[in-house]
Design a protein around this motif. Structure first.
Motif, mmCIF file in Angstrom:
data_model
loop_
_atom_site.group_PDB
_atom_site.id
_atom_site.type_symbol
_atom_site.label_atom_id
_atom_site.label_comp_id
_atom_site.label_asym_id
_atom_site.label_seq_id
_atom_site.Cartn_x
_atom_site.Cartn_y
_atom_site.Cartn_z
ATOM 1 N N PRO A 12 13.082 -0.537 48.560
ATOM 2 C CA PRO A 12 14.178 -0.738 49.507
ATOM 3 C C PRO A 12 14.093 0.337 50.597
ATOM 4 C CG PRO A 12 14.990 -0.643 47.230
ATOM 5 C CD PRO A 12 13.564 -0.194 47.207
ATOM 6 N N ASN A 15 18.688 4.259 51.911
ATOM 7 C CA ASN A 15 20.094 3.841 51.932
ATOM 8 C C ASN A 15 20.265 2.328 52.004
ATOM 9 O OD1 ASN A 15 21.077 6.549 51.946
ATOM 10 N ND2 ASN A 15 20.559 6.643 54.123
ATOM 11 N N GLU A 17 19.915 -1.823 50.452
ATOM 12 C CA GLU A 17 20.046 -2.627 49.245
ATOM 13 C C GLU A 17 18.688 -3.158 48.814
ATOM 14 O OE1 GLU A 17 22.768 -5.823 49.625
ATOM 15 O OE2 GLU A 17 24.437 -4.523 50.179
ATOM 16 N N ARG A 53 17.789 0.897 39.958
ATOM 17 C CA ARG A 53 17.794 1.091 41.410
ATOM 18 C C ARG A 53 17.202 2.446 41.781
ATOM 19 N NH1 ARG A 53 16.959 2.200 45.562
ATOM 20 N NH2 ARG A 53 17.989 1.825 47.582
ATOM 21 N N ASN A 260 22.724 2.855 46.241
ATOM 22 C CA ASN A 260 21.918 2.515 47.406
ATOM 23 C C ASN A 260 21.908 3.629 48.453
ATOM 24 O OD1 ASN A 260 21.057 0.002 46.490
ATOM 25 N ND2 ASN A 260 22.902 -1.016 47.254
#
Lengths: 347, 347
Positions: A12, A15, A17, A53, A260
């Protein structure tokens, strides 16, 4: 039959998603011969979890787990069946799990990375080993017990954020089983609110996307919040902490609202929230289930017993097919799941 | 008979050591009539503890306790006998304790600040309620149990700093009772080392003032340090942490080496020590016994049972006379005590 694997296709943006296209499915190639100490497994179920994540970032990973590498096979929690073994502890047909399970239809792992499991513990529902009788269950149970200070008869009110997720849905029920007199969940849809109250026995539930969380908390927790099981962080947590009682306890389990963002873990709190914690002597200790390995075995027995007795209800959202790993992860990060998000890879 | 009290005469200078002259003895004046809800007590024993150093500062106190005020009566842990009561829970002759006991020969307190105690728990040795069967005992017991991750059969080595102090002398013994296979103490004199090994059953002891702590730790803990009960902080702790094992646990109980410095609590660590904690996944959570009030009652029963069975040995350094409070505090801060430093105010 061909084998497939999922690799990290891209990271990603800073910062940003994650998107399903961060993952790529390709053909896998298993070694022709099994080396000593190794085990070949067929994958039944794979787990997608919020902490992953952090492993998508190039630099950080988590404190405990290194970043996934581009074009390499992604790994995480998995459960499956032994097909062939050159490790003394495992034989064909064993049910096994690992936290380093490659996202593959079939895989070869070192035996030392596998745990053997007894399917009777979960009445044959193998996916439970990734949820209620696995890491999320242990996280909920030990989080409540190690950081919650729940005391039977003390008339405590517990609030759970991310309450319809894998861990939150269990944490609220465990709070009740361990002696809280009231449990209130915060989640992101009316459907989830309904499930929490009707199916899991929460006293009430708040839809943070549609309701005024502060006002609803004042209504549902008139004596204040004694224990807060925090899966989300951010402004929801600031709102809950502002209504906590003197000497209350935050169980700092996760902070999905911040994952994120390019911030360290745990993310910094606003000064006003720090001030509340300080003046009210509220504890807020980070909880990491991997720090309590000595309590995992007994914890899993407790969880499986509750599940078999029907005291702990299990919610799952199951997607089928290895090629849906990226979709499942993306959906879970956006709150698309009710309970544990699972991918079923084979029957 | 005249009554006396100790007031705060002056504060230590910024970053300075306390001196006995920071305290002043003066005549006390008890109210002629007891108000409803109040209790008059005769003081038997008073406690001096390292945390009190923080209450001598004008601005900070501790997180939990406000600063002592100049020319006002000092308060802390105390135990005594009820002489008169207008509170339903107490009658003449009861043994009582409080953490807000004024440093007075006789005193009047609100009943709600007092706990009634059963002297049989300590075979009539009332001073134990300030030590092994009081706050230092609970701090040692719950510190080990909440933050130590001690696991019977896991062959763990525990190191205790401030090992000859009120809390450390108990923590090491409790580590053994709870299942550590080896306990090593660090203290400040050869006499203390001798007591730890000969009387309390520590496997070895290190005099940090005379010995090379790093070298002696390598000798006495050849497999590394799994659990570190830290009462002192500073360079001793940096040395211990450098020899800790992967996944080890620091019980952050106190930091007496830093209390004369104008730094926040817990004091910051050098970057090299932070790096060790991070790369080896060592937990280091602050332990505050006041956060575990729900476990105090059961904890005191466990401690008193061990004491009566002779499994937990109690060390005390007793000074007589209220006028020696300042001297006793000063001596304790300089390491003059072996075990719990107590002041006996009356027979």
């Amino acid at each position: 039959m061909l084998d497939y694997q999922v690799v990290l296709n891209s990271r990603p943006r800073k910062n940003g998603e994650p998107v399903p296209e961060n993952f790529r499915v390709e053909e896998a190639c298993l070694p022709a011969d099994l080396n000593p100490g190794h085990v070949q497994v067929r994958t039944l179920y794979l787990s997608v979890d919020p902490y992953m994540r952090c492993r998508m970032n190039e630099d950080t990973g988590t404190d405990y787990l290194s970043p996934w590498q581009l074009s390499e096979v992604v790994e995480g929690g998995g459960v499956g069946i032994v097909e062939d073994s050159r490790h003394d502890s495992f034989t064909e047909g064993d049910t096994v799990a690992s936290f380093s399970w490659p996202w593959q239809t079939q895989a070869v792992l070192e035996g030392k990375l596998l745990q053997k499991l007894d399917p009777q513990l979960v009445d044959g529902r193998h996916s439970y080993f990734l949820g209620a009788v696995g890491m999320p269950g242990l996280t909920a149970l030990l989080g409540v017990r190690e950081k919650g200070h729940v005391t039977p008869g003390a008339n405590q009110t517990m609030v759970v954020s991310g309450a319809a997720g894998a861990c939150g849905s269990l944490a609220g029920q465990i709070g009740r089983l361990d002696g809280c007199s009231k449990v209130v969940g915060i989640c992101g849809s009316d459907e989830k609110c309904h499930v929490l109250v009707s199916d899991l026995g929460f006293n009430s539930a708040i839809n943070y996307k549609r309701q005024d969380v502060a006002a609803r908390l004042r209504e549902s927790c008139p004596t204040g919040v004694d224990v807060y099981f925090d899966n989300v962080g951010g402004s929801i947590s600031d709102t809950v902490i502002a209504q906590m009682t003197e000497g209350g306890h935050v169980i700092l389990c996760g902070q999905i609202s911040q994952y994120n963002k390019d911030v360290p873990y745990p993310p910094p709190l606003p000064a006003s929230t720090q001030e509340v914690l300080h003046t009210k002597h509220i504890t807020r200790e980070r909880f990491t289930v991997l720090n309590y390995t000595e309590k995992h075995e007994a914890g899993l027995l407790q969880l499986s017993q509750w599940v078999r007795e029907g005291k702990l209800k299990v919610l799952e959202t199951v997607v089928k097919g290895l090629d849906n790993m990226g979709v499942a992860f993306h959906s879970m990060m956006k709150g698309g799941n009710v309970g544990k998000q699972i991918v079923q890879v084979s029957e």
